[in-house]
Write a protein that holds these residues in place. Structure first.
Motif, short mmCIF file in Angstrom:
data_model
loop_
_atom_site.label_atom_id
_atom_site.label_comp_id
_atom_site.label_asym_id
_atom_site.label_seq_id
_atom_site.Cartn_x
_atom_site.Cartn_y
_atom_site.Cartn_z
N SER A 136 -13.75 -8.07 11.22
CA SER A 136 -12.97 -9.26 10.90
C SER A 136 -11.76 -8.89 10.04
O SER A 136 -11.73 -7.82 9.41
CB SER A 136 -13.83 -10.28 10.17
OG SER A 136 -14.17 -9.81 8.87
N ILE A 137 -10.78 -9.78 10.00
CA ILE A 137 -9.58 -9.52 9.20
C ILE A 137 -9.94 -9.43 7.71
O ILE A 137 -9.39 -8.60 6.97
CB ILE A 137 -8.53 -10.62 9.45
CG1 ILE A 137 -8.06 -10.57 10.92
CG2 ILE A 137 -7.35 -10.47 8.51
CD1 ILE A 137 -7.07 -11.66 11.28
N THR A 138 -10.84 -10.30 7.27
CA THR A 138 -11.26 -10.26 5.86
C THR A 138 -11.89 -8.93 5.50
O THR A 138 -11.57 -8.33 4.46
CB THR A 138 -12.26 -11.40 5.58
OG1 THR A 138 -11.66 -12.65 5.90
CG2 THR A 138 -12.69 -11.39 4.12
N ILE A 169 -10.42 -6.04 2.78
CA ILE A 169 -11.21 -5.46 1.69
C ILE A 169 -11.25 -3.94 1.81
O ILE A 169 -11.10 -3.22 0.82
CB ILE A 169 -12.63 -6.05 1.70
CG1 ILE A 169 -12.60 -7.54 1.42
CG2 ILE A 169 -13.52 -5.34 0.67
CD1 ILE A 169 -13.94 -8.22 1.55
N ALA A 170 -11.44 -3.44 3.03
CA ALA A 170 -11.47 -1.99 3.24
C ALA A 170 -10.14 -1.35 2.89
O ALA A 170 -10.09 -0.26 2.32
CB ALA A 170 -11.84 -1.69 4.69
N ALA A 171 -9.03 -2.04 3.21
CA ALA A 171 -7.70 -1.51 2.87
C ALA A 171 -7.51 -1.42 1.37
O ALA A 171 -6.97 -0.42 0.85
CB ALA A 171 -6.63 -2.39 3.50
N ILE A 172 -7.95 -2.44 0.65
CA ILE A 172 -7.81 -2.44 -0.82
C ILE A 172 -8.66 -1.33 -1.43
O ILE A 172 -8.23 -0.63 -2.36
CB ILE A 172 -8.18 -3.81 -1.39
CG1 ILE A 172 -7.17 -4.87 -0.91
CG2 ILE A 172 -8.21 -3.78 -2.92
CD1 ILE A 172 -7.54 -6.28 -1.29
N LEU A 173 -9.87 -1.16 -0.92
CA LEU A 173 -10.74 -0.09 -1.43
C LEU A 173 -10.14 1.29 -1.16
O LEU A 173 -10.24 2.20 -1.99
CB LEU A 173 -12.13 -0.19 -0.80
CG LEU A 173 -12.99 -1.38 -1.25
CD1 LEU A 173 -14.31 -1.39 -0.49
CD2 LEU A 173 -13.25 -1.34 -2.74
N THR A 174 -9.50 1.44 0.00
CA THR A 174 -8.83 2.71 0.30
C THR A 174 -7.70 2.97 -0.68
O THR A 174 -7.53 4.11 -1.17
CB THR A 174 -8.28 2.67 1.74
OG1 THR A 174 -9.33 2.36 2.65
CG2 THR A 174 -7.66 4.01 2.12
N ALA A 181 -3.17 1.25 7.59
CA ALA A 181 -3.50 1.81 8.91
C ALA A 181 -5.00 1.70 9.19
O ALA A 181 -5.41 1.40 10.32
CB ALA A 181 -3.05 3.26 8.96
N TYR A 182 -5.81 1.94 8.18
CA TYR A 182 -7.27 1.85 8.33
C TYR A 182 -7.69 0.43 8.67
O TYR A 182 -8.58 0.21 9.51
CB TYR A 182 -7.92 2.31 7.03
CG TYR A 182 -9.41 2.50 7.08
CD1 TYR A 182 -9.99 3.48 7.87
CD2 TYR A 182 -10.26 1.70 6.30
CE1 TYR A 182 -11.37 3.67 7.91
CE2 TYR A 182 -11.63 1.88 6.33
CZ TYR A 182 -12.18 2.86 7.13
OH TYR A 182 -13.54 3.04 7.16
N ALA A 183 -7.05 -0.55 8.04
CA ALA A 183 -7.38 -1.96 8.31
C ALA A 183 -7.01 -2.34 9.74
O ALA A 183 -7.79 -3.03 10.43
CB ALA A 183 -6.66 -2.86 7.31
N PHE A 184 -5.84 -1.92 10.21
CA PHE A 184 -5.43 -2.23 11.58
C PHE A 184 -6.41 -1.59 12.58
O PHE A 184 -6.80 -2.22 13.57
CB PHE A 184 -4.01 -1.72 11.83
CG PHE A 184 -2.95 -2.72 11.47
CD1 PHE A 184 -2.67 -3.79 12.29
CD2 PHE A 184 -2.24 -2.59 10.28
CE1 PHE A 184 -1.69 -4.72 11.95
CE2 PHE A 184 -1.26 -3.50 9.93
CZ PHE A 184 -0.98 -4.58 10.76
N ALA A 185 -6.80 -0.35 12.33
CA ALA A 185 -7.74 0.32 13.23
C ALA A 185 -9.10 -0.38 13.23
O ALA A 185 -9.76 -0.49 14.27
CB ALA A 185 -7.90 1.78 12.82
#
Length: 247
Positions: free
Chosen positions: A29-31, A35-40, A17-21
């Motif tokens: 960027s999608i990249t 990365i932010a989603a994986i860190l979450t 959800a954080y990545a989509f937002a």
């Protein structure tokens, strides 16, 4: 206390959800969003670094050992480290974190200590902000926010699972209130955690320029000259020829 599966499921869902937002609402960027989603997702396991044994500490040791060399390689060019030395330092760092980090944490921490606290959340997010190499502070803030989100989901789940309802009454476990806290029961861990939090907070504020860096000399002031220079008074020395003019 929530189980390992619940923690990684919730933090993984929040990461998506954080990545989509980040992409749709804020234009990252999608990249960067991935990365932010994986860190979450990873941050949802971080408070269990103080686990005495079991799957969480094994998983976290492996993930942390893999991430640490990547962070070092990300800074290698900026620090002027050659490729061979960067590879050597990365391998040494992996071994130190993978085989020495878990043993050290096992001796220095206790379960549900200051790793399960708001200061630990702030330290983890600020360390991410400082470690992630990107010239844009907004990108580093995105990564730090993901870590904070995943970390906080772990604390919330632990507090939720400390309250049980059997349909007739609510039963509160002894562990209630031990996850979301600012201070623990022992003074030394409190002092270390709060000291680290203040140190990283100062470093972050200095990194973004809110607090001036004491090691950087301020730019010299430039005196702005206004007015007509031709109108300035003219002075001549008594023993100088007529053509010598001083202003």
């Amino acid at each position: 206390m929530a189980a390992y599966r619940e923690h990684i499921t919730v933090s993984g869902t929040l990461g998506i959800a954080y990545a989509f937002a980040a992409v749709i609402s804020f234009g990252f960027s999608i990249t960067q969003a991935i990365i932010a989603a994986i860190l979450t997702w990873i941050a949802g396991m971080l408070p269990d670094m103080d686990s005495e044994s079991g799957r969480p500490i094994r998983e976290l040791s492996g993930i942390t050992a893999a991430l640490a060399p990547l962070v070092l390689l990300q800074h290698a060019n900026y620090l002027g480290i050659s490729n061979d030395r960067a590879m050597m330092f990365s391998l040494l760092l992996y071994g130190a974190v993978r085989y020495g980090g878990a043993a050290l944490l096992g001796k220095l921490t206790v379960h549900r200590g200051m790793f399960h606290s708001i200061p630990a959340l702030i330290i983890a997010s600020e360390a991410t902000f400082l470690a992630y190499h990107n010239p844009d502070p907004k990108v580093r803030l995105l990564m730090a926010g993901g870590v904070a989100l995943g970390f906080f989901s772990h604390l919330i789940l632990d507090e939720m699972y400390s309250v049980q309802w059997d349909g007739m009454r609510i039963k509160v476990k002894k562990s209630s209130g031990s996850a979301i806290k600012f201070f623990g029961k022992k003074h030394m861990p409190n002092a270390v955690a709060l000291g680290l939090m203040m140190f990283f907070s100062y470093a972050c504020l200095m990194n973004v320029g809110i607090i001036p860096d004491p090691n950087v000399a301020p730019a010299p002031e430039v005196l702005e000259i206004t007015g007509d220079l031709e109108a300035a008074p003219v002075y001549r020395m008594a023993d100088e020829p007529t053509g010598a003019v001083y202003r």
